[in-house]
Structure formats: structure tokens, C-alpha cells
Design a protein around this motif. Structure first.
Motif, PDB file in Angstrom:
ATOM      1  N   SER A 257      25.294  34.759 113.212  1.00  0.00           N
ATOM      2  CA  SER A 257      25.339  34.791 111.736  1.00  0.00           C
ATOM      3  C   SER A 257      25.423  33.387 111.130  1.00  0.00           C
ATOM      4  O   SER A 257      25.091  33.186 109.973  1.00  0.00           O
ATOM      5  CB  SER A 257      26.543  35.620 111.274  1.00  0.00           C
ATOM      6  OG  SER A 257      27.713  35.059 111.835  1.00  0.00           O
ATOM      7  N   MET A 258      25.839  32.411 111.959  1.00  0.00           N
ATOM      8  CA  MET A 258      25.894  31.046 111.444  1.00  0.00           C
ATOM      9  C   MET A 258      25.246  30.105 112.475  1.00  0.00           C
ATOM     10  O   MET A 258      25.919  29.326 113.153  1.00  0.00           O
ATOM     11  CB  MET A 258      27.339  30.619 111.167  1.00  0.00           C
ATOM     12  CG  MET A 258      27.403  29.426 110.225  1.00  0.00           C
ATOM     13  SD  MET A 258      29.085  29.086 109.693  1.00  0.00           S
ATOM     14  CE  MET A 258      29.886  28.579 111.175  1.00  0.00           C
ATOM     15  N   PRO A 259      23.919  30.193 112.591  1.00  0.00           N
ATOM     16  CA  PRO A 259      23.246  29.459 113.676  1.00  0.00           C
ATOM     17  C   PRO A 259      23.085  27.985 113.363  1.00  0.00           C
ATOM     18  O   PRO A 259      23.018  27.594 112.196  1.00  0.00           O
ATOM     19  CB  PRO A 259      21.876  30.134 113.736  1.00  0.00           C
ATOM     20  CG  PRO A 259      21.638  30.628 112.339  1.00  0.00           C
ATOM     21  CD  PRO A 259      22.995  30.980 111.775  1.00  0.00           C
ATOM     22  N   PRO A 260      23.051  27.141 114.403  1.00  0.00           N
ATOM     23  CA  PRO A 260      22.696  25.732 114.210  1.00  0.00           C
ATOM     24  C   PRO A 260      21.198  25.615 113.919  1.00  0.00           C
ATOM     25  O   PRO A 260      20.472  26.613 113.958  1.00  0.00           O
ATOM     26  CB  PRO A 260      23.035  25.103 115.561  1.00  0.00           C
ATOM     27  CG  PRO A 260      22.890  26.230 116.541  1.00  0.00           C
ATOM     28  CD  PRO A 260      23.249  27.489 115.806  1.00  0.00           C
ATOM     29  N   ALA A 261      20.750  24.408 113.607  1.00  0.00           N
ATOM     30  CA  ALA A 261      19.331  24.211 113.274  1.00  0.00           C
ATOM     31  C   ALA A 261      18.431  24.673 114.419  1.00  0.00           C
ATOM     32  O   ALA A 261      17.377  25.267 114.203  1.00  0.00           O
ATOM     33  CB  ALA A 261      19.068  22.738 112.961  1.00  0.00           C
ATOM     34  N   GLU A 262      18.847  24.393 115.650  1.00  0.00           N
ATOM     35  CA  GLU A 262      18.073  24.844 116.813  1.00  0.00           C
ATOM     36  C   GLU A 262      19.007  25.531 117.794  1.00  0.00           C
ATOM     37  O   GLU A 262      20.140  25.107 117.976  1.00  0.00           O
ATOM     38  CB  GLU A 262      17.423  23.656 117.531  1.00  0.00           C
ATOM     39  CG  GLU A 262      16.311  22.981 116.731  1.00  0.00           C
ATOM     40  CD  GLU A 262      15.669  21.860 117.524  1.00  0.00           C
ATOM     41  OE1 GLU A 262      14.540  22.040 117.979  1.00  0.00           O
ATOM     42  OE2 GLU A 262      16.334  20.815 117.706  1.00  0.00           O
ATOM     43  N   THR A 263      18.496  26.579 118.454  1.00  0.00           N
ATOM     44  CA  THR A 263      19.277  27.229 119.522  1.00  0.00           C
ATOM     45  C   THR A 263      18.619  26.914 120.857  1.00  0.00           C
ATOM     46  O   THR A 263      17.482  26.413 120.912  1.00  0.00           O
ATOM     47  CB  THR A 263      19.303  28.758 119.349  1.00  0.00           C
ATOM     48  OG1 THR A 263      18.008  29.280 119.680  1.00  0.00           O
ATOM     49  CG2 THR A 263      19.669  29.137 117.916  1.00  0.00           C
ATOM     50  N   ALA A 264      19.356  27.231 121.932  1.00  0.00           N
ATOM     51  CA  ALA A 264      18.770  27.014 123.265  1.00  0.00           C
ATOM     52  C   ALA A 264      17.426  27.745 123.373  1.00  0.00           C
ATOM     53  O   ALA A 264      16.479  27.245 123.982  1.00  0.00           O
ATOM     54  CB  ALA A 264      19.740  27.501 124.347  1.00  0.00           C
ATOM     55  N   ALA A 265      17.348  28.918 122.754  1.00  0.00           N
ATOM     56  CA  ALA A 265      16.106  29.709 122.826  1.00  0.00           C
ATOM     57  C   ALA A 265      14.958  29.018 122.094  1.00  0.00           C
ATOM     58  O   ALA A 265      13.822  29.002 122.573  1.00  0.00           O
ATOM     59  CB  ALA A 265      16.339  31.101 122.262  1.00  0.00           C
ATOM     60  N   SER A 266      15.235  28.429 120.933  1.00  0.00           N
ATOM     61  CA  SER A 266      14.140  27.803 120.178  1.00  0.00           C
ATOM     62  C   SER A 266      13.693  26.500 120.844  1.00  0.00           C
ATOM     63  O   SER A 266      12.499  26.183 120.870  1.00  0.00           O
ATOM     64  CB  SER A 266      14.533  27.585 118.717  1.00  0.00           C
ATOM     65  OG  SER A 266      15.601  26.657 118.627  1.00  0.00           O
ATOM     66  N   ILE A 267      14.652  25.759 121.419  1.00  0.00           N
ATOM     67  CA  ILE A 267      14.278  24.513 122.122  1.00  0.00           C
ATOM     68  C   ILE A 267      13.424  24.850 123.347  1.00  0.00           C
ATOM     69  O   ILE A 267      12.385  24.235 123.607  1.00  0.00           O
ATOM     70  CB  ILE A 267      15.554  23.733 122.540  1.00  0.00           C
ATOM     71  CG1 ILE A 267      16.306  23.271 121.293  1.00  0.00           C
ATOM     72  CG2 ILE A 267      15.188  22.537 123.430  1.00  0.00           C
ATOM     73  CD1 ILE A 267      17.738  22.824 121.571  1.00  0.00           C
ATOM     74  N   LEU A 268      13.869  25.885 124.072  1.00  0.00           N
ATOM     75  CA  LEU A 268      13.113  26.307 125.247  1.00  0.00           C
ATOM     76  C   LEU A 268      11.701  26.757 124.865  1.00  0.00           C
ATOM     77  O   LEU A 268      10.720  26.414 125.530  1.00  0.00           O
ATOM     78  CB  LEU A 268      13.848  27.453 125.958  1.00  0.00           C
ATOM     79  CG  LEU A 268      13.113  28.010 127.182  1.00  0.00           C
ATOM     80  CD1 LEU A 268      13.172  27.021 128.342  1.00  0.00           C
ATOM     81  CD2 LEU A 268      13.687  29.358 127.613  1.00  0.00           C
ATOM     82  N   SER A 345      21.507  40.640 120.869  1.00  0.00           N
ATOM     83  CA  SER A 345      20.722  40.190 119.717  1.00  0.00           C
ATOM     84  C   SER A 345      21.539  39.309 118.756  1.00  0.00           C
ATOM     85  O   SER A 345      20.985  38.443 118.079  1.00  0.00           O
ATOM     86  CB  SER A 345      20.171  41.402 118.961  1.00  0.00           C
ATOM     87  OG  SER A 345      21.242  42.189 118.477  1.00  0.00           O
ATOM     88  N   ASN A 346      22.847  39.492 118.692  1.00  0.00           N
ATOM     89  CA  ASN A 346      23.649  38.708 117.728  1.00  0.00           C
ATOM     90  C   ASN A 346      24.461  37.591 118.407  1.00  0.00           C
ATOM     91  O   ASN A 346      25.411  37.082 117.837  1.00  0.00           O
ATOM     92  CB  ASN A 346      24.562  39.627 116.924  1.00  0.00           C
ATOM     93  CG  ASN A 346      25.544  40.377 117.817  1.00  0.00           C
ATOM     94  OD1 ASN A 346      25.484  40.253 119.040  1.00  0.00           O
ATOM     95  ND2 ASN A 346      26.425  41.150 117.200  1.00  0.00           N
ATOM     96  N   VAL A 347      24.082  37.252 119.645  1.00  0.00           N
ATOM     97  CA  VAL A 347      24.791  36.196 120.383  1.00  0.00           C
ATOM     98  C   VAL A 347      23.855  35.011 120.600  1.00  0.00           C
ATOM     99  O   VAL A 347      22.737  35.184 121.092  1.00  0.00           O
ATOM    100  CB  VAL A 347      25.297  36.722 121.750  1.00  0.00           C
ATOM    101  CG1 VAL A 347      25.899  35.598 122.574  1.00  0.00           C
ATOM    102  CG2 VAL A 347      26.301  37.841 121.536  1.00  0.00           C
ATOM    103  N   LEU A 348      24.319  33.820 120.228  1.00  0.00           N
ATOM    104  CA  LEU A 348      23.521  32.618 120.506  1.00  0.00           C
ATOM    105  C   LEU A 348      23.593  32.324 122.008  1.00  0.00           C
ATOM    106  O   LEU A 348      24.670  32.434 122.605  1.00  0.00           O
ATOM    107  CB  LEU A 348      24.083  31.423 119.726  1.00  0.00           C
ATOM    108  CG  LEU A 348      24.014  31.542 118.208  1.00  0.00           C
ATOM    109  CD1 LEU A 348      24.838  30.412 117.562  1.00  0.00           C
ATOM    110  CD2 LEU A 348      22.573  31.490 117.724  1.00  0.00           C
TER     111      LEU A 348
END
Ligand SMILES: [Zn+2]
Length: 491
Positions: A257-268, A345-348
Motif C-alpha cells: 500500500s506504500m510502495p517505494p519508487a521501484e520494487t525488486a520485481a520492477s528492477i528485475l 499480491s499485497n506483499v513487496l
């Protein structure tokens, strides 16, 4: 490789004029200078002996605890009982309990030996497919002009054709000049490290350096599959390597619900996109070699391309993007196959990873592929590591060697169909790659005529034509004879 030579025809239209000089000076290594030889076989019961071996289910399973190892010992006994001259005259060595190595001492110790390779294990029958077999897979039925069952193509026919040939020559009192080693692994279908790997280690410890090795990995088939007339015999001169790279990104985790600009998934994901978009460089050498070996028998427009293939690199790169079959033969391929992020789904994700499977072309290595991929990703947050077993590509065997000349001559002498002999790069792995240190040149070819439309390697209703199998025995009889004379007259 279907349509491959048609593609060569298309390329020809683009560049026909400028290349005349190369074409005229281009040397063909193929011709029709060899007369057919009628090899008379001394022994009866050849098809029946292979059929008997098919009934011994020496199946390799990925889970080694599922393997019925005693069945391999049963097969060893079967070979002893059925090849009395081999048993008497050859030195037998059981390697790592289940693999077999025979040494047939030559009369001239100064000549380099020959390695004839095959494997005794077979793949399992796919569960649920049993009822689709016309004859049960381990029945070894001889019917309709075929021997039926698992291993008739891959590759008990290789083991038994070699043994039959040696038994035949011994019956005729033949003594080879060169020493011949017959090496039969027991785990080719699961990597070969315990069979062929150990046999090769043993041979190396004895300072064996064979003049050539011959194993499975090519066959005789219809030329129209390649856009060529008549029959073709594929004698493959190399095989690709394999490496899995694991790309990993670690993250802090937390709630989505409060994600950083990039997550491990988006960087990958960005790394996977980069890897997919930046293919490894084109290398036209394997295809060039393949074309050189066949050029003499090609129609003129295809021959022009064959002679100038090196100049066609930009076109090859263009077509390789669009034709997966061409891509396979001109570069290390890149296939992202597995992806994982967080489990909910709701876990970074605290970690995201991808597996990228590469098939490595000769000239590159697992290390060089890793270095290339690391550079392409160019992001410290993405770690690139090897994942699981890998193998480098094999050496590329010479098409201008005693071994190649002898194999080629023997095919031409024995086959009634005078096939065009083409060389190539095998995209799959065989036991052959284990023998790089003990053989100068390794070739991949079994003498079996197979219609590619009904390719039954590892498939349902695996079978071999009785007639084709008898020719395979004749092929090895003649090959062993030719290997002695080959130094002088293989042309
Ligand atoms: Zn095989």
C-alpha cells in the motif's frame, strides 16, 4: 533446419553478382568418387539380437533412486552371451559399475586409436502413452520390416551395430592396425557424467588420444527437409553448450500500500527486458562450415550464398531475428524461462529472481555469456549467477581430417542412396562432449534412415527398419576397415 536451404536461396537473390569470384574458387569437399561396396555379413540373427536387448529395460530416470541398475548388469551378461568372439578377443573394462569399455588391440601401436561410442540407457515411456504403442515398448517385436521398441533408435542400435561389426570381423579373422575402443555409457539420457564422463577420465589416465570419435547425433533422412535433392546424411561436427543464469534482486519487503519508487520485481523486470532485447552476437562460422561441406552438390544460386556466407552477416542478423531455426545456428540463444517475486499480491518482494536459459554456440563459454549478460544489465542491484549444472559447447571437429574423410567415404560406399553429406551444429547434448580431451575430432552420426516427419527419438512407437539396421552393421564393418587404410586413401 527445415526450410534452411530455401532461406539460403532467398539470400542468394540479394547478392548474386558480387560474389562470383568466391564461388568459382570455392572448394567443395563432396563428390561421387566412391563405388558402392557389397559387405557380406558372416553371422545370422542380427535383428533378433538387437530385439533381445530391447527387452531389457535399461531406463534412465531423472531421479536416480528410480533407476533399476541391475537391468544394466543383465544387459552386460546378454552382451557376453551373444558376442563370444568379442568376449574372447577384446579386453573388457566395466567402468563405474554399469558402463562398458572394450579395447580391441591393433597390430600397429604407433597408430592413433579410434573411439566408437554409444549408450545403453533409454528414456522412459511417457506415462499414459503405453496403449498408443503398436507393439509394447519393451517387447522387441520384429514385425512389418521393423524392430520395435524403446532404444531401437536411441541408442541400443548403436551399441549392437558396433558389437555385431566387431563380431563379424573377428569371425572373418580380421585384425585391425589401429586399436579400437568401444565405449558404452549407462546414463547419457541424464547427462552422461557417471558413464561417458568416467570412461573419458579413465582413457585420459591411460594417455589415449584417438584420431577420431564417432557417436550418435545425426542420421540419414530426406533431402527435401533441407531443400536438397535425394537423401542427406547429417554428420554433426559440434554441439551447443547450456547455461542457466539466475538474475536476483533483493528488496526491503513491506506492504504494497506504500510502495517505494521501484520494487525488486520492477528492477528485475527491467533486467529481463534488457536481456531479451540485446541478443548475443551473430557467429556465422558453424553455418559456414556446414555449407562448405555440402556446397559441391548445391544448385548454383545456393552455392553462391554458401561460398559467401561470411559476407552475409548483416542479412543473417536480420533473418535470425525473424526465423528461430536460423537463430539457433548462428548465436547463443537467450530464453527467460522462470520468474518469481513475492508470494502474495499485497506483499513487496524481499527477493525477485528470473532464470534465463542460454544455448551456447561454439566459440563462447558459460563465463563469456555471463559476462555479456552482466554488462547488458549494467545494474549493481541485479546479481547474475550460474544456476544448476552447465556445459560449455564442444570443440568443432574438422571437416578436413582423417576421421571425417573416413566416415564420409564409408557412408558413400555402404549406402545405396548416395546421400549428400552435410555437417552441422547439434542444438542438443550427447555423450560425445565428454570425450573432448581424448579425441582430436568427434563426429555425431548414426547409420539409420529416418523420415523426419515421423521422428521417433524419445517418442511413441520408436522403431528401426531391419534393412537399415543391417546396413548400420555393414557401415561399422567397413568403417573399421577404412580406418586402417584411411591415412593413405580416404581422399
Ligand atoms: Zn541418445
Amino acid at each position: 533446419m527445415k526450410r534452411f536451404f530455401q532461406l539460403i536461396g532467398v539470400l542468394a537473390g540479394l547478392l548474386i553478382v558480387t560474389m562470383a569470384f568466391n564461388t568459382i574458387t570455392f572448394q567443395s569437399s563432396d563428390s561421387k568418387e566412391f563405388e558402392n561396396i557389397q559387405v557380406e555379413l558372416a553371422n545370422d540373427g542380427i535383428a533378433e539380437r538387437l530385439a533381445g536387448a530391447i527387452r531389457i529395460p535399461t531406463v534412465s530416470h531423472q531421479q536416480v533412486q528410480d533407476i533399476d541398475y541391475p537391468s544394466f548388469l543383465t544387459l552386460h551378461r546378454y552382451i557376453d552371451e551373444n558376442f563370444p568372439r568379442v568376449r574372447q578377443s577384446l579386453q573388457k573394462n566395466v567402468i563405474n559399475e554399469y558402463s562398458l569399455l572394450y579395447k580391441w588391440q591393433g597390430s600397429d601401436p604407433n597408430q592413433q586409436p579410434v573411439l566408437l561410442l554409444s549408450h545403453m540407457d533409454v528414456v522412459p515411456v511417457v506415462a499414459g502413452s503405453e496403449s498408443r504403442w503398436e507393439y509394447p515398448p519393451f517387447s522387441g517385436e520384429i514385425a512389418d520390416g521393423y524392430i520395435w521398441g524403446r532404444g531401437t533408435l536411441d541408442n541400443k542400435q548403436g551399441v549392437f551395430a558396433i558389437l555385431e561389426a566387431v563380431e563379424d570381423l573377428l569371425a572373418k579373422g580380421h585384425q585391425p592396425e589401429r586399436t579400437h575402443y568401444l565405449a558404452f555409457g549407462h546414463d547419457e539420457e541424464i547427462g552422461g557424467s557417471q558413464g561417458a564422463g568416467k570412461i573419458a577420465e579413465y582413457l585420459k589416465s591411460k594417455d589415449v588420444n584417438a584420431i577420431y570419435a564417432l557417436d550418435e547425433g545425426g542420421f540419414i533422412t530426406n533431402g527435401d527437409q533441407f531443400g536438397l535433392p535425394g537423401k542427406v546424411a547429417m554428420v554433426n561436427i559440434s554441439e551447443k553448450g547450456i547455461v542457466n543464469l539466475k538474475l536476483t534482486v533483493t528488496g526491503k519487503g513491506g506492504h504494497s500500500s506504500m510502495p517505494p519508487a521501484e520494487t525488486a520485481a520492477s528492477i528485475l523486470s527491467q533486467a529481463v527486458v534488457k536481456v531479451s532485447a540485446n541478443k548475443l552476437p551473430i557467429n556465422t562460422d558453424p553455418v559456414k562450415k556446414m555449407l562448405e561441406s555440402v556446397a559441391g552438390e548445391l544448385p548454383l544460386h545456393q552455392r553462391i550464398v554458401a561460398a559467401n556466407f561470411g559476407l552475409l552477416k548483416p542479412f543473417v542478423a536480420y533473418f535470425a531475428e525473424r526465423i528461430p531455426m536460423l537463430n539457433v545456428f548462428v548465436r547463443t540463444t537467450t530464453a527467460p524461462t522462470m520468474l518469481q517475486g513475492s508470494p502474495k499480491s499485497n506483499v513487496l518482494p524481499t527477493e525477485a529472481f528470473a532464470i534465463v536459459n542460454h544455448r551456447i554456440i561454439p566459440g563462447e563459454t558459460a563465463e563469456s555469456v555471463k559476462a555479456f549478460i552482466t554488462k547488458i544489465i549494467d545494474d549493481d542491484r541485479v546479481s547474475v549467477e550460474f544456476s544448476g549444472g552447465f556445459g560449455n559447447p564442444s570443440e568443432v571437429a574438422s571437416v578436413d581430417s582423417m576421421g571425417f574423410r573416413t566416415i564420409r567415404k564409408t557412408i558413400k560406399q555402404v549406402s545405396p542412396t548416395d546421400p549428400i553429406i552435410i555437417t552441422g551444429l547439434l542444438p542438443a547434448a550427447t555423450d560425445t562432449r565428454h570425450y573432448g580431451d581424448v579425441s582430436e575430432d568427434a563426429y555425431r552420426f548414426i547409420y539409420a534412415e529416418i523420415n523426419m516427419d515421423e521422428n521417433r527419438f524419445h517418442g511413441t512407437n520408436e522403431r528401426i527398419k531391419v534393412e537399415s539396421y543391417l546396413e548400420a552393421v555393414k557401415f561399422f564393418v567397413q568403417l573399421i576397415k577404412n580406418s586402417d587404410a584411411a591415412g593413405s586413401d580416404a581422399g
